[in-house]
Design an enzyme around this catalytic site. Structure first.
Site, PDB file in Angstrom:
ATOM      1  N   ASP A 151      -4.597   5.118   6.608  1.00 60.46           N
ATOM      2  CA  ASP A 151      -5.099   6.184   7.029  1.00 60.46           C
ATOM      3  C   ASP A 151      -6.038   5.965   8.017  1.00 60.46           C
ATOM      4  O   ASP A 151      -5.914   5.732   8.708  1.00 60.46           O
ATOM      5  CB  ASP A 151      -5.794   7.025   5.489  1.00 60.46           C
ATOM      6  CG  ASP A 151      -6.478   7.983   5.828  1.00 60.46           C
ATOM      7  OD1 ASP A 151      -5.701   9.494   6.717  1.00 60.46           O
ATOM      8  OD2 ASP A 151      -7.560   8.897   5.301  1.00 60.46           O
ATOM      9  N   PHE A 180      -3.147  15.949   4.820  1.00 58.03           N
ATOM     10  CA  PHE A 180      -2.625  15.313   3.557  1.00 58.03           C
ATOM     11  C   PHE A 180      -1.648  15.301   2.283  1.00 58.03           C
ATOM     12  O   PHE A 180      -0.561  16.650   2.500  1.00 58.03           O
ATOM     13  CB  PHE A 180      -3.725  15.964   2.487  1.00 58.03           C
ATOM     14  CG  PHE A 180      -4.430  15.181   1.418  1.00 58.03           C
ATOM     15  CD1 PHE A 180      -5.176  14.393   1.717  1.00 58.03           C
ATOM     16  CD2 PHE A 180      -4.200  15.981   0.103  1.00 58.03           C
ATOM     17  CE1 PHE A 180      -5.658  13.138   0.484  1.00 58.03           C
ATOM     18  CE2 PHE A 180      -4.454  14.997  -0.963  1.00 58.03           C
ATOM     19  CZ  PHE A 180      -5.317  12.834  -1.151  1.00 58.03           C
ATOM     20  N   ARG A 224       1.819  12.837  -8.184  1.00 54.54           N
ATOM     21  CA  ARG A 224       2.525  11.193  -8.675  1.00 54.54           C
ATOM     22  C   ARG A 224       3.856  10.577  -8.687  1.00 54.54           C
ATOM     23  O   ARG A 224       4.351  10.209  -8.371  1.00 54.54           O
ATOM     24  CB  ARG A 224       1.348  10.155  -9.008  1.00 54.54           C
ATOM     25  CG  ARG A 224       0.310   9.546  -8.756  1.00 54.54           C
ATOM     26  CD  ARG A 224      -0.473   8.474  -9.348  1.00 54.54           C
ATOM     27  NE  ARG A 224      -2.083   8.412  -9.094  1.00 54.54           N
ATOM     28  CZ  ARG A 224      -2.645   8.105  -8.653  1.00 54.54           C
ATOM     29  NH1 ARG A 224      -2.408   7.886  -7.546  1.00 54.54           N
ATOM     30  NH2 ARG A 224      -3.976   7.933  -7.912  1.00 54.54           N
ATOM     31  N   GLU A 227       0.709  -1.175  -0.237  1.00 57.40           N
ATOM     32  CA  GLU A 227       0.330  -0.326   0.385  1.00 57.40           C
ATOM     33  C   GLU A 227       0.838   1.303   0.251  1.00 57.40           C
ATOM     34  O   GLU A 227       2.286   1.022   0.465  1.00 57.40           O
ATOM     35  CB  GLU A 227      -1.054   0.273   1.160  1.00 57.40           C
ATOM     36  CG  GLU A 227      -2.559   0.511   1.425  1.00 57.40           C
ATOM     37  CD  GLU A 227      -3.305   0.509   0.031  1.00 57.40           C
ATOM     38  OE1 GLU A 227      -2.720   1.753  -0.608  1.00 57.40           O
ATOM     39  OE2 GLU A 227      -3.929   1.413   0.492  1.00 57.40           O
ATOM     40  N   ASP A 228      -0.103   2.315  -0.281  1.00 55.12           N
ATOM     41  CA  ASP A 228       1.402   3.659  -0.788  1.00 55.12           C
ATOM     42  C   ASP A 228       0.926   4.534   1.032  1.00 55.12           C
ATOM     43  O   ASP A 228       1.870   4.452   1.375  1.00 55.12           O
ATOM     44  CB  ASP A 228       0.755   4.430  -1.674  1.00 55.12           C
ATOM     45  CG  ASP A 228      -1.307   4.359  -1.276  1.00 55.12           C
ATOM     46  OD1 ASP A 228      -1.682   4.309  -0.898  1.00 55.12           O
ATOM     47  OD2 ASP A 228      -1.872   5.140  -2.745  1.00 55.12           O
TER      48      ASP A 228
HETATM   49  P1  IMP Z   1      -7.792   4.077   4.128  1.00 55.96           P
HETATM   50  O1  IMP Z   1      -8.956   3.707   3.368  1.00 55.96           O
HETATM   51  O2  IMP Z   1      -8.381   5.938   4.568  1.00 55.96           O
HETATM   52  O3  IMP Z   1      -6.738   3.889   4.900  1.00 55.96           O
HETATM   53  O4  IMP Z   1      -7.284   5.086   3.293  1.00 55.96           O
HETATM   54  C1  IMP Z   1      -6.287   4.856   1.845  1.00 55.96           C
HETATM   55  C2  IMP Z   1      -5.934   5.118   0.670  1.00 55.96           C
HETATM   56  O5  IMP Z   1      -6.472   6.630   0.995  1.00 55.96           O
HETATM   57  C3  IMP Z   1      -4.659   5.370   0.306  1.00 55.96           C
HETATM   58  O6  IMP Z   1      -4.497   4.042  -0.365  1.00 55.96           O
HETATM   59  C4  IMP Z   1      -4.646   6.439  -0.653  1.00 55.96           C
HETATM   60  O7  IMP Z   1      -5.329   6.220  -1.971  1.00 55.96           O
HETATM   61  C5  IMP Z   1      -5.966   7.201   0.221  1.00 55.96           C
HETATM   62  N1  IMP Z   1      -5.218   8.693   0.857  1.00 55.96           N
HETATM   63  C6  IMP Z   1      -4.958   8.798   2.386  1.00 55.96           C
HETATM   64  N2  IMP Z   1      -4.317   9.902   3.200  1.00 55.96           N
HETATM   65  C7  IMP Z   1      -4.027  10.463   1.081  1.00 55.96           C
HETATM   66  C8  IMP Z   1      -2.982  11.296   1.159  1.00 55.96           C
HETATM   67  O8  IMP Z   1      -2.479  11.928   2.322  1.00 55.96           O
HETATM   68  N3  IMP Z   1      -3.012  11.470   0.388  1.00 55.96           N
HETATM   69  C9  IMP Z   1      -3.388  10.509  -0.889  1.00 55.96           C
HETATM   70  N4  IMP Z   1      -3.736  10.197  -0.736  1.00 55.96           N
HETATM   71  C10 IMP Z   1      -4.406   9.007   0.586  1.00 55.96           C
HETATM   72 MG    MG Z   2      -4.829   3.898  -2.306  1.00 55.22          MG
END
Ligand code: IMP
Ligand code: MG
Length: 188
Positions: free
Chosen positions: A113, A162, A175, A109-110
């Site tokens: 969150d 963010f 990106r 994963e990147d």
């Molecule tokens: P989660 O389901 O809330 O953990 O979401 C994870 C996904 O939300 C990541 O794979 C990103 O695509 C997006 N995301 C969450 N925070 C950021 C951020 O700070 N910048 C860019 N994308 C984010």
């Molecule tokens: Mg993502």
């Protein structure tokens, strides 16, 4: 928001605030993670599944830092659209091409969150009976978690900001930045 659309510019500096993690620091950490995976998966052939699109940049560097016969795949989930908040709803838009049964699967994963995306994916992929199923993420925002999810490898823990770059986007831009930066204007 002023948006400078010059395609020759890597980014509009007005839109970015400080660099949170520079390119050299990211590369150094990826080498460390690769060495750790090489030790932890010794004797195995880990199958690294990148979550599109955000993890593609990290995935590409990470696999080259692992000194083992790895295999790769990708899956895609529905994103938050052009907003930066999550509805908590996740849909698989592209399934992995290969069977996961009996394999040592590592989800790449990147950023984690709220944890909702990875939590959902783990429950779905568990049903495909991999031998092991672990998670590696470049970034984690622990203060934002809504679900308690086990993350096995974390590149960097970051504050609740963010961020963009190194695969992460804001409205599909940034990106390609080789570093991680915060957006100048806080967005909802
Ligand atoms: P989660 O389901 O809330 O953990 O979401 C994870 C996904 O939300 C990541 O794979 C990103 O695509 C997006 N995301 C969450 N925070 C950021 C951020 O700070 N910048 C860019 N994308 C984010
Ligand atoms: Mg993502």
């Amino acid at each position: 928001m002023t948006q400078h659309q010059d395609p020759h510019c890597l980014y509009d500096s007005k839109e970015l605030a400080e660099t949170l993690i520079d390119a050299e620091t990211i590369q150094h950490r990826i080498q460390e993670l690769g060495a750790q995976l090489t030790r932890d998966y010794a004797g195995s052939r880990p199958h690294l599944i990148g979550i599109l699109k955000g993890a593609s940049v990290f995935h590409a560097d990470l696999i080259r830092a692992i000194d083992l016969p790895v295999s790769i795949d990708f899956l895609a989930v529905s994103s938050y659209g052009n907003s930066t908040t999550t509805s908590g709803e996740v849909r698989i838009l592209k399934d992995p091409d290969e069977k996961l049964e009996g394999r040592d699967v590592l989800l790449v994963e990147d950023i984690i969150d709220t944890g909702l995306t990875i939590n959902y994916l783990l429950s779905v992929l568990h049903n495909r009976e991999p031998r092991s199923l672990k998670v590696i993420t470049l970034l984690s925002k622990p203060s934002r978690r809504l679900v308690n999810v086990q993350v096995d490898y974390i590149g960097f823990e970051i504050p609740d900001k963010f961020v963009v770059g190194f695969g992460l986007d804001f409205e599909q831009r940034y990106r390609n930045l080789p570093f991680i930066a915060c957006l100048a204007t806080p967005i909802e």
